[in-house]
Enzyme design. Structure first.
Site, short mmCIF file in Angstrom:
data_model
loop_
_atom_site.label_atom_id
_atom_site.label_comp_id
_atom_site.label_asym_id
_atom_site.label_seq_id
_atom_site.Cartn_x
_atom_site.Cartn_y
_atom_site.Cartn_z
N SER A 79 0.83 -1.20 0.00
CA SER A 79 0.00 0.00 0.00
C SER A 79 0.87 1.25 0.00
CB SER A 79 -0.90 0.01 1.24
OG SER A 79 -1.56 1.25 1.39
N GLN B 72 0.58 -0.33 -4.74
CA GLN B 72 -0.83 0.07 -4.75
C GLN B 72 -0.96 1.56 -4.49
OE1 GLN B 72 -2.36 0.97 -1.65
NE2 GLN B 72 -4.43 1.26 -2.40
N TYR C 50 -3.95 4.81 -4.04
CA TYR C 50 -5.29 5.39 -4.04
C TYR C 50 -5.26 6.60 -4.97
CZ TYR C 50 -6.17 2.60 0.15
OH TYR C 50 -6.33 1.56 1.03
N THR D 155 -6.53 1.24 -6.18
CA THR D 155 -7.61 0.87 -5.28
C THR D 155 -8.64 1.98 -5.23
OG1 THR D 155 -6.20 -0.52 -3.90
CG2 THR D 155 -8.22 0.27 -2.90
N ARG E 264 -19.48 3.66 12.92
CA ARG E 264 -19.24 2.24 13.17
C ARG E 264 -20.02 1.88 14.42
NH1 ARG E 264 -14.58 0.53 10.29
NH2 ARG E 264 -13.30 2.22 9.53
N LYS F 235 -8.68 -2.36 -8.54
CA LYS F 235 -9.24 -3.07 -7.38
C LYS F 235 -10.51 -2.37 -6.90
CE LYS F 235 -7.87 -4.71 -2.77
NZ LYS F 235 -8.86 -3.96 -1.96
N HIS G 27 -13.40 -3.96 -0.32
CA HIS G 27 -12.42 -3.42 0.63
C HIS G 27 -12.56 -4.08 2.00
CE1 HIS G 27 -9.34 -0.22 0.71
NE2 HIS G 27 -9.49 -0.31 2.01
N ASP H 143 -10.89 -10.52 -3.59
CA ASP H 143 -10.47 -10.49 -2.19
C ASP H 143 -11.68 -10.20 -1.32
OD1 ASP H 143 -10.35 -7.46 -1.07
OD2 ASP H 143 -9.79 -7.45 -3.19
N GLY H 144 -11.62 -10.72 -0.09
CA GLY H 144 -12.70 -10.51 0.86
C GLY H 144 -13.18 -11.78 1.51
N GLY H 145 -12.81 -11.99 2.79
CA GLY H 145 -13.34 -13.11 3.56
C GLY H 145 -12.61 -14.42 3.44
N ARG I 92 -10.35 -17.24 4.39
CA ARG I 92 -9.73 -17.69 5.64
C ARG I 92 -9.20 -19.13 5.55
NH1 ARG I 92 -10.61 -13.05 5.98
NH2 ARG I 92 -11.73 -11.88 7.60
N GLY J 229 -5.97 -10.29 3.24
CA GLY J 229 -5.59 -9.11 4.01
C GLY J 229 -5.54 -9.40 5.50
N ARG J 230 -6.71 -9.45 6.15
CA ARG J 230 -6.73 -9.69 7.59
C ARG J 230 -6.02 -10.98 7.97
NH1 ARG J 230 -11.98 -7.41 6.75
NH2 ARG J 230 -12.34 -5.55 8.05
#
Length: 406
Positions: free
Chosen positions: A123, A143, A145, A171, A180, A273, A297, A328-330, A332, A351-352
């Site tokens: 990033s 990457q 922005y 991105t 939040r 992305k 994201h 990407d996303g979720g 595991r 990512g995570r």
């Protein structure tokens, strides 16, 4: 008495935690135990009620598989060419900003990616410079922005190219969410003595995390060195964030400009992305991109966006023959990777998952996560009775009615 070679070093002391973990879920628990609460909260937070964060994982659970009982292949292959690069497994490192969960940050992640034969995404909000990261992993994608004016963006592209970046990721799947439901994590402007005193009650309960940084003689770095002007100082994370918030959003003409500018400068792949619609995917093809990543994201864009895996098949069906489609996303588990590939992804980005590995055990923790995914992919290929990821297709999955979104 000497320790037998087969006995791991940690086993000599039963009170010392085994640094190896067997799943990404365990890595997450280790990260939560090790990190100060605000730091961990920054890793798991999503926008608004967290609906998209939850759906990113729940959607994978809705997809079933039908394994064979016999006729399996003794050897299975998961290597693939992605963005012109041969990778040992179809799992790439997604760029994430300011990896201050560990003193080595992005450099440790890059070393792990290099050791496991995959690509590193860096990033431009990272805490380590593109030069350091490319040295650790020569196959690094830079990457960006859409921040600053065009002259500034060209300067940043030129720097990434000089450093040896093998591609550019633009991105655009990010918007600013003020609300939040669980509250936004407290992230200081910079880590100085005043900040340390103020946050001491939360940080003092995590002595191992403090000790890691103490050994290096450095404090967590919350600056963005890749956004520093030539000869100038790096902005803080919030300074970089302010630049993004005050930059007018890009048009499709801007995307085409960015792609052509990078092509003239480097000639290496350009990835867009954040694609979540078929019509946007087609516009991306028209803009000349080499690849797209179907993404929301990680649930930090507009809440209520469907899980990326729900969007993948309609998009890959529409444009997969013209550009490479990533997702990407979720992700595991290795079985998640297999499901994404069966629905048309060339590879996935994580990512995570690797950030939890980094927090739990540094470079070795990231390698551990990649090994877990590698093993899970291999196990799924074995059960499904295929010899290669190239054989994966939707017919191998149980897809509930109404699963896909377009």
């Amino acid at each position: 008495m000497t320790r037998p070679e087969w006995l791991p070093e940690w086993a000599e002391n039963p009170w010392k935690q085994n640094p190896w973990f067997e799943s990404v879920a365990v890595a997450q628990r280790r990260a939560q135990k090790r990190l100060p609460e605000p730091v961990y909260a920054a890793l798991v937070a999503g926008s608004e009620r967290g609906q998209t964060v939850s759906d990113n994982q729940r959607a994978f659970m809705e997809l079933g598989v039908l394994p064979h009982v016999a006729g399996h292949h003794a050897e299975r292959s998961m290597s693939r060419t992605v963005l012109g690069q041969e990778v040992s497994l179809p799992v790439l490192i997604s760029p994430t900003g300011v990896q201050a969960v560990h003193p080595d940050g992005e450099v440790a992640v890059a070393r792990a990616a290099n050791a496991r034969g995959t690509l590193m995404g860096l990033s431009n909000f990272a805490s380590k410079s593109v030069e350091e990261v490319v040295e650790a992993c020569p196959r690094t994608l830079f990457q960006m922005y859409w921040t600053g004016d065009r002259d500034v963006m060209v300067q940043r592209m030129e720097r990434a190219h000089r450093a040896g970046a093998i591609g550019l990721i633009a991105t655009l799947d990010w918007s600013f969410s003020m609300g939040r439901d669980w509250g936004s994590p407290e992230i200081p402007e910079k880590v100085d003595l005043k900040t340390m005193v103020r946050m001491a009650p939360k940080v003092a309960t995590k002595p191992r995390w403090l000790y890691q940084f103490g050994r290096t003689g450095q404090l967590p770095d919350l600056t963005a060195p890749n956004l520093a002007p030539p000869g100038g100082e790096a902005p803080t994370f919030f300074g970089a964030y302010y630049e993004w918030m005050t930059t007018p959003p890009p048009s499709w003409e801007d995307v085409a400009w960015m792609r052509s500018t990078w092509a003239e400068l480097s000639g290496t792949p350009f990835v867009l992305k954040g694609v979540g619609r078929v019509d946007d995917a087609k516009r991306a093809v028209d803009a000349g991109v080499d690849a797209i990543s179907v993404s929301n994201h990680g649930g930090n864009n507009l809440d209520g966006t469907p899980a990326a895996i729900r969007l993948l098949y309609p998009i890959s069906t529409a444009v997969g023959g013209q550009v490479e489609v990533l997702m990407d996303g979720g992700v595991r588990r290795g079985s998640d990777v297999v499901k994404a590939l069966a629905l048309g992804a060339k590879a996935v980005l994580i990512g995570r998952a690797y950030l939890w590995g980094l927090a739990a055990n540094g470079q070795a923790g990231v390698e551990n996560v990649l090994d877990i995914l590698h093993g899970g992919i291999d196990s799924a290929l074995l059960g499904l009775g295929v010899s290669s990821i190239d054989e994966l297709e939707p017919g191998l999955l149980l897809i509930p009615e109404g699963f896909h979104r377009s």
